[in-house]
Write an enzyme that holds these catalytic residues in place. Structure first.
Site, PDB file in Angstrom:
ATOM      1  N   TYR A 180      24.693  49.588  60.589  1.00  0.00           N
ATOM      2  CA  TYR A 180      25.353  48.293  60.791  1.00  0.00           C
ATOM      3  C   TYR A 180      26.657  48.471  61.572  1.00  0.00           C
ATOM      4  CZ  TYR A 180      27.303  43.737  59.438  1.00  0.00           C
ATOM      5  OH  TYR A 180      27.855  42.483  59.440  1.00  0.00           O
ATOM      6  N   HIS A 191      19.834  40.057  66.999  1.00  0.00           N
ATOM      7  CA  HIS A 191      20.365  40.171  68.366  1.00  0.00           C
ATOM      8  C   HIS A 191      20.308  41.591  68.936  1.00  0.00           C
ATOM      9  CE1 HIS A 191      24.416  41.126  66.867  1.00  0.00           C
ATOM     10  NE2 HIS A 191      24.769  39.879  66.632  1.00  0.00           N
ATOM     11  N   HIS A 195      33.178  32.775  59.031  1.00  0.00           N
ATOM     12  CA  HIS A 195      32.630  33.288  60.300  1.00  0.00           C
ATOM     13  C   HIS A 195      31.630  32.268  60.843  1.00  0.00           C
ATOM     14  CE1 HIS A 195      31.068  35.774  63.368  1.00  0.00           C
ATOM     15  NE2 HIS A 195      30.244  36.527  62.677  1.00  0.00           N
ATOM     16  N   HIS A 207      26.563  40.167  54.293  1.00  0.00           N
ATOM     17  CA  HIS A 207      25.251  40.828  54.381  1.00  0.00           C
ATOM     18  C   HIS A 207      25.234  42.011  53.421  1.00  0.00           C
ATOM     19  CE1 HIS A 207      24.172  38.718  58.103  1.00  0.00           C
ATOM     20  NE2 HIS A 207      25.321  39.076  58.637  1.00  0.00           N
ATOM     21  N   HIS A 234      33.690  39.796  63.064  1.00  0.00           N
ATOM     22  CA  HIS A 234      32.932  40.252  64.193  1.00  0.00           C
ATOM     23  C   HIS A 234      33.124  39.395  65.445  1.00  0.00           C
ATOM     24  CE1 HIS A 234      28.475  39.761  65.657  1.00  0.00           C
ATOM     25  NE2 HIS A 234      28.980  40.769  66.324  1.00  0.00           N
TER      26      HIS A 234
END
Ligand code: FEO
Length: 403
Positions: free
Chosen positions: A195, A27, A81, A228, A148
């Site tokens: 990140y 994204h 998530h 991640h 997030h």
């Protein structure tokens, strides 16, 4: 398939995720080193899968699970998530693994239903303070709204002392090694910073709240297992928590970024002279051309910089589109910049530098000098003004760092 194997994390926890070696865009974020979608299997009386992977990687995840247990023995799935890189194959996993229950937060239920509609039955909502018993371990939940997404939560496995932290404490880094202690500190720092700058920067205050609240939750964390990148163990878990605190605090560093785009190299010449003024004043400075550096790399350099000087030519009565792009990105991510300065070359109307200055004002970036604009090509006198402009920014930063 490739005979994918699970990787043991603890006696009862296995990594069963997927490595996306070739991803180069997430994204709007350039993932130069690919990424991983981590999923974790807890082998207890209730076999539990923590998060899943992006939809195209379902078979890889299933094969890794099958290397340690029949996937149909999975009782529970936890969705920490709802973003599709972790939830994309949830409907298929629920259906094919015949899981009894899917646990998520209240916001998670809303997000998952809005993504998958009627394809996810057996949803059970959990909230901060709730825990489910898996057998010899239990799994406790802490909601981490906006880290997030609104639905985000983390799960903590007692006994094994593993914090499954979804996006938080992660990084986009593909690799065959699963643990942070198998990578160099410099690589981990670089990717963790990138990140944070691109995914979590705007939630810095919430990150600090989470870090401050963790001790009060009495979680004795031996492993931080994000969705991640590598898993943190052997004391390294403290490193990533501390790194996140430093990133989130955004204390202005004694360094500058001079960012520009250029049409006929005039704004570039100004950028070089402004950087020279900063450097002569003892401020280490990076010069970033938006021709050769895209936004996710630029914001990584900008995060923490004490000075940001941004330059643009004027085109069609506007700043260059590349400046519009990075300033829009910055407006969303809200980096704290102590000192700003706008500059640029123009031909006749000259709105560009003023628009950059206005954007900086909107972002509460203090500017000790008016925008510096030069008509067409800067001569020696104009370049000397640019050097002075750089020195003015440097002095303003030094004053702020002293106070
Ligand atoms: Fe890795 Fe917010 O998803």
């Amino acid at each position: 398939m490739a005979n994918f194997q699970a990787v043991k994390v603890t006696e009862k926890v296995w990594w069963v995720g997927a490595v996306d070696w070739h991803l180069r865009e997430f994204h709007g974020y350039r993932t130069s080193r690919g990424t991983t979608y981590n999923a974790f299997l807890v082998l207890d009386e209730k076999v539990t899968l923590i998060d899943t992977v992006k939809a195209p990687f379902f078979e890889e995840m299933r094969e890794r699970i099958a290397s340690v247990i029949d996937p149909e023995k999975i009782d529970y799935i936890v969705s920490n998530h709802a973003e599709m890189d972790h939830s994309g194959c949830l409907p298929r996993a629920m259906r094919e693994f015949k899981a009894e229950k899917l646990f998520c937060s209240m916001q998670g239920e809303k997000a998952l239903k809005a993504h998958f509609h009627d394809a996810l039955p057996s949803l059970e909502i959990v909230k901060t303070g709730d825990a489910i018993t898996l057998g010899s371990n239990s799994l406790a939940f802490v909601e981490t709204k906006m880290l997030h997404w609104p639905d985000s939560m983390v799960s903590y496995l007692t006994g094994e002392k593993v914090l499954f932290s979804q996006d938080a404490f992660g990084m986009h880094l593909a690799g065959s090694e699963r643990f942070a202690d198998e990578y160099s500190d410099s690589l981990l720092y670089e990717e963790a910073k990138k990140y944070f700058a691109n995914i979590l920067l705007l939630q810095s205050a919430k990150i600090i709240d989470l870090l401050n609240n963790l001790p009060g939750l009495n979680l004795d964390i031996d492993f931080v297992a994000p969705d991640h990148g590598p898993i943190w163990r052997n004391g390294d878990q403290a490193k990533i928590l501390q790194l996140y605190r430093e990133f989130a605090e955004q204390k202005p560093e004694k360094r500058a970024v001079v960012l520009f785009d250029t049409m006929w190299h005039s704004t570039e010449a100004m950028a070089n002279a402004i950087a020279e003024g900063l450097i002569q004043s003892g401020i280490p400075t990076d010069i970033i051309s938006l021709h050769s550096c895209e936004r996710s790399e630029a914001i990584t350099k900008i995060m923490g910089a004490g000075v940001l000087a941004a330059g643009t030519p004027t085109i069609n009565n506007n700043m260059y589109p590349s400046l519009g792009d990075i300033l829009t990105y910055m407006r969303g991510l809200k980096p704290k910049i102590a000192v700003g300065g706008a500059f640029g070359s123009f031909g006749w109307s000259g709105e560009g530098a003023k628009q950059v200055a206005e954007a900086m004002t909107q972002m509460n970036i203090e500017q000790p000098a008016a925008p510096l604009a030069v008509k067409y090509v800067p001569n020696a006198e104009a370049l000397a003004q640019c050097v002075e402009f750089g020195k003015t920014l440097a002095e303003a930063l030094k004053n702020k760092l002293q106070n």
